[in-house]
Design a protein around this motif. Sequence first.
Motif, PDB file in Angstrom:
ATOM      1  N   UNK A   1       0.799  -1.212   0.007  1.00  0.00           N
ATOM      2  CA  UNK A   1      -0.074   0.034  -0.089  1.00  0.00           C
ATOM      3  C   UNK A   1       0.885   1.206  -0.081  1.00  0.00           C
ATOM      4  N   UNK A   2       0.605   2.139  -0.785  1.00  0.00           N
ATOM      5  CA  UNK A   2       1.523   3.384  -1.152  1.00  0.00           C
ATOM      6  C   UNK A   2       0.624   4.493  -1.601  1.00  0.00           C
ATOM      7  N   UNK A   3       0.699   5.581  -0.803  1.00  0.00           N
ATOM      8  CA  UNK A   3       0.096   6.859  -1.143  1.00  0.00           C
ATOM      9  C   UNK A   3       0.992   8.014  -1.733  1.00  0.00           C
ATOM     10  N   UNK A   4       1.003   8.430  -2.647  1.00  0.00           N
ATOM     11  CA  UNK A   4       1.605   9.631  -3.310  1.00  0.00           C
ATOM     12  C   UNK A   4       0.921  10.889  -3.644  1.00  0.00           C
ATOM     13  N   UNK A   5       1.391  12.044  -3.482  1.00  0.00           N
ATOM     14  CA  UNK A   5       0.635  13.273  -4.031  1.00  0.00           C
ATOM     15  C   UNK A   5       0.946  13.469  -5.471  1.00  0.00           C
ATOM     16  N   UNK A   6       0.030  14.340  -6.228  1.00  0.00           N
ATOM     17  CA  UNK A   6       0.238  14.250  -7.765  1.00  0.00           C
ATOM     18  C   UNK A   6       1.330  14.598  -7.886  1.00  0.00           C
ATOM     19  N   UNK A   7       2.137  15.766  -7.252  1.00  0.00           N
ATOM     20  CA  UNK A   7       3.366  16.227  -7.829  1.00  0.00           C
ATOM     21  C   UNK A   7       4.382  15.136  -7.843  1.00  0.00           C
ATOM     22  N   UNK A   8       4.446  14.371  -6.740  1.00  0.00           N
ATOM     23  CA  UNK A   8       5.263  13.073  -6.811  1.00  0.00           C
ATOM     24  C   UNK A   8       5.359  12.239  -7.772  1.00  0.00           C
ATOM     25  N   UNK A   9       3.779  12.039  -8.240  1.00  0.00           N
ATOM     26  CA  UNK A   9       3.550  11.030  -9.171  1.00  0.00           C
ATOM     27  C   UNK A   9       4.025  11.438 -10.532  1.00  0.00           C
ATOM     28  N   UNK A  10       3.808  12.988 -10.779  1.00  0.00           N
ATOM     29  CA  UNK A  10       4.398  13.439 -11.997  1.00  0.00           C
ATOM     30  C   UNK A  10       5.848  13.100 -12.083  1.00  0.00           C
ATOM     31  N   UNK A  11       6.426  13.514 -11.060  1.00  0.00           N
ATOM     32  CA  UNK A  11       8.008  13.369 -10.832  1.00  0.00           C
ATOM     33  C   UNK A  11       8.502  11.904 -11.252  1.00  0.00           C
ATOM     34  N   UNK A  12       7.901  10.894 -10.465  1.00  0.00           N
ATOM     35  CA  UNK A  12       8.352   9.621 -10.796  1.00  0.00           C
ATOM     36  C   UNK A  12       7.939   9.224 -12.293  1.00  0.00           C
ATOM     37  N   UNK A  13       6.817   9.667 -12.619  1.00  0.00           N
ATOM     38  CA  UNK A  13       6.526   9.272 -14.213  1.00  0.00           C
ATOM     39  C   UNK A  13       7.613   9.728 -15.003  1.00  0.00           C
ATOM     40  N   UNK A  14       8.282  10.984 -14.848  1.00  0.00           N
ATOM     41  CA  UNK A  14       9.281  11.443 -15.414  1.00  0.00           C
ATOM     42  C   UNK A  14      10.503  10.712 -15.638  1.00  0.00           C
ATOM     43  N   UNK A  15      11.052  10.098 -14.214  1.00  0.00           N
ATOM     44  CA  UNK A  15      12.191   9.709 -13.871  1.00  0.00           C
ATOM     45  C   UNK A  15      12.203   8.023 -14.452  1.00  0.00           C
ATOM     46  N   UNK A  16      10.799   7.464 -14.168  1.00  0.00           N
ATOM     47  CA  UNK A  16      10.789   5.929 -14.526  1.00  0.00           C
ATOM     48  C   UNK A  16      10.545   5.738 -16.116  1.00  0.00           C
TER      49      UNK A  16
ATOM     50  N   UNK B   1      -2.121   4.862  -4.342  1.00  0.00           N
ATOM     51  CA  UNK B   1      -3.133   5.613  -3.989  1.00  0.00           C
ATOM     52  C   UNK B   1      -2.805   7.265  -4.422  1.00  0.00           C
ATOM     53  N   UNK B   2      -3.413   7.944  -4.621  1.00  0.00           N
ATOM     54  CA  UNK B   2      -3.127   9.528  -4.715  1.00  0.00           C
ATOM     55  C   UNK B   2      -3.965  10.252  -3.725  1.00  0.00           C
ATOM     56  N   UNK B   3      -3.461  11.300  -3.091  1.00  0.00           N
ATOM     57  CA  UNK B   3      -4.013  12.173  -2.193  1.00  0.00           C
ATOM     58  C   UNK B   3      -3.358  13.681  -2.178  1.00  0.00           C
ATOM     59  N   UNK B   4      -4.166  14.363  -1.291  1.00  0.00           N
ATOM     60  CA  UNK B   4      -3.720  15.739  -1.163  1.00  0.00           C
ATOM     61  C   UNK B   4      -4.399  16.801  -2.160  1.00  0.00           C
ATOM     62  N   UNK B   5      -4.502  16.277  -3.607  1.00  0.00           N
ATOM     63  CA  UNK B   5      -5.135  17.165  -4.477  1.00  0.00           C
ATOM     64  C   UNK B   5      -5.560  16.103  -5.421  1.00  0.00           C
ATOM     65  N   UNK B   6      -6.248  16.869  -6.593  1.00  0.00           N
ATOM     66  CA  UNK B   6      -6.804  16.097  -7.614  1.00  0.00           C
ATOM     67  C   UNK B   6      -5.678  15.793  -8.696  1.00  0.00           C
ATOM     68  N   UNK B   7      -5.814  14.303  -9.060  1.00  0.00           N
ATOM     69  CA  UNK B   7      -4.875  13.732 -10.040  1.00  0.00           C
ATOM     70  C   UNK B   7      -5.355  13.385 -11.221  1.00  0.00           C
ATOM     71  N   UNK B   8      -5.151  13.989 -12.352  1.00  0.00           N
ATOM     72  CA  UNK B   8      -5.724  13.505 -13.847  1.00  0.00           C
ATOM     73  C   UNK B   8      -5.423  11.974 -13.823  1.00  0.00           C
ATOM     74  N   UNK B   9      -6.482  11.376 -14.306  1.00  0.00           N
ATOM     75  CA  UNK B   9      -6.574   9.961 -14.776  1.00  0.00           C
ATOM     76  C   UNK B   9      -5.611   9.683 -15.823  1.00  0.00           C
ATOM     77  N   UNK B  10      -4.898  10.390 -16.646  1.00  0.00           N
ATOM     78  CA  UNK B  10      -3.737   9.787 -17.494  1.00  0.00           C
ATOM     79  C   UNK B  10      -2.367   9.662 -16.684  1.00  0.00           C
ATOM     80  N   UNK B  11      -2.449  10.619 -15.562  1.00  0.00           N
ATOM     81  CA  UNK B  11      -0.922  10.603 -14.696  1.00  0.00           C
ATOM     82  C   UNK B  11      -1.065   9.412 -13.957  1.00  0.00           C
ATOM     83  N   UNK B  12      -2.031   8.978 -13.350  1.00  0.00           N
ATOM     84  CA  UNK B  12      -2.218   7.806 -12.582  1.00  0.00           C
ATOM     85  C   UNK B  12      -2.076   6.437 -13.328  1.00  0.00           C
ATOM     86  N   UNK B  13      -2.588   6.362 -14.491  1.00  0.00           N
ATOM     87  CA  UNK B  13      -2.326   5.189 -15.360  1.00  0.00           C
ATOM     88  C   UNK B  13      -0.755   5.179 -15.945  1.00  0.00           C
TER      89      UNK B  13
END
Length: 497
Positions: free
Chosen positions: A255-270, A287-299
Amino acid sequence: MKSLTHKEGFLHRFVDFSHSFPEQIAIRDLDADETVTYRDLRIRAEECNGFLHALKVSPGEKVALVLPNSVDFIAYYLAVIGHGAVPVILNYKLTAFELGNVLGISKPSLIVTTGALFEQHQDLFQPTHALIVGNGDEPLENATVEATLPRQAQPLSLPDDNPIVSMQFTYRGIGKPLAVCHRYLDLTQSSDGLHEQFHPQGVGSVHLVTLPLYAIFGLSVMMVFPLSIGATLLMTNTLLNRDLAQVLSEHQVTFACLVPDVIRYFNSRLAKRKGPRLPLHPHLMMYSGGSHLPADEGEKLGKLLGCAAVLQGYGLTESMPVIVQSSVGEVHRGAMGRPISGVELRVVDAQGQDVVAGRIGELLIRGSMVIPGYEAAPEINARFFRDGWLHTGDLVWRDEEGHVFFYCQRLRISKIKAQMVDLAEIESVALKHPDAVRARAYIVPDHKEVNVLHLSVEGDGELSQNSVTTLLSRYLSGFKLPKIIEIVPLKEALHAR
């Protein structure tokens, strides 16, 4: 969801696990290379409780925790509850101006903090006695170093009712912080409601903790939830310097929760990562929390890691998490999910009438995990709490199956880097400039749907971008600083030329 008795609260569960599974790892701190078992954590919490006894903290008094994510934060949180006191949980990164505002409202009798933070805010903290975590033997004015106190552990007193177990702060666009209190069984019930939507977790589960524990999402989902089911907290404050795939694989995170900015950051790195995909836990939930995450970033993150797409949830400091996408049920792309057990919601128009599926309206929520009102704020409560419903200020819509989709925020607040920003507060600080006459803060989403803070300041004389930036930096945390500042000459001055 059944109603809980006090013996089913999260502290009762934690203490039970510390006896029935004493060697189970409660915390693995990657930064300190430290492992703490459930028995170790209980003993540490009992030692902290002993320090509270030595300092003669009385049950019912408020104890402020100004600490980063750490074993000490968790141990002292458990100790304060087990002492019968009220934890006031504060963001340790706040400026002296911001800390002064929330300390003035909460009025704690004791502040638990680090030596570095005490030195930074010594003038602010000194009117209240401080307990300094860690070692040190130098005498400090109106402060006690933990290491100078006798280590006389005191057993945790388990709550026998539904006491307040957190005071935190939020904003509603009125320019000042508001105190929010949550209670023992309500916090437990929120965690249980979330768990009903997850792949089953428990002893052997590993939860990656990267969100700040001083925020309600971090406190409830990243600490209370795992400790009440016997899971392991995998803690790090340096995730951005690590290989996310390696961390998830090596520790078989479930189980892991990340905020949208961190998800965008790791999308770029990965996207640039070389080599084969690493084996992840087959039921890893992201999971994403803290603010709204666009669906394409989570996918995108799911595809890069080779796991399911990132799921979303929704909650407020006033409510704890109350809406979530299910990892075991139906998920609708782009939705925040459906309400957990024990939560009721409505979507209403400007006249307070419920709207049909597909129409946008304001989200109203109620349930045991929703507070009845802010502390000592009757006028503000009359605005946001009516007929048992919390008026969130968020505009949403629902589909025919009841999945909730975020549209926008109606109040003059926003999330920047997953942190709450009150636009009125920024304007009020800008107006401290002697040559500023008017100020207006506003949000402009960029091409990636990331909120960007703008500030327009009208005035004359020595008013400049540099002087306004310097002023704001003196009073406000970094995430509240506008990315773009526009200086507008006074119309009166222009006409006089």
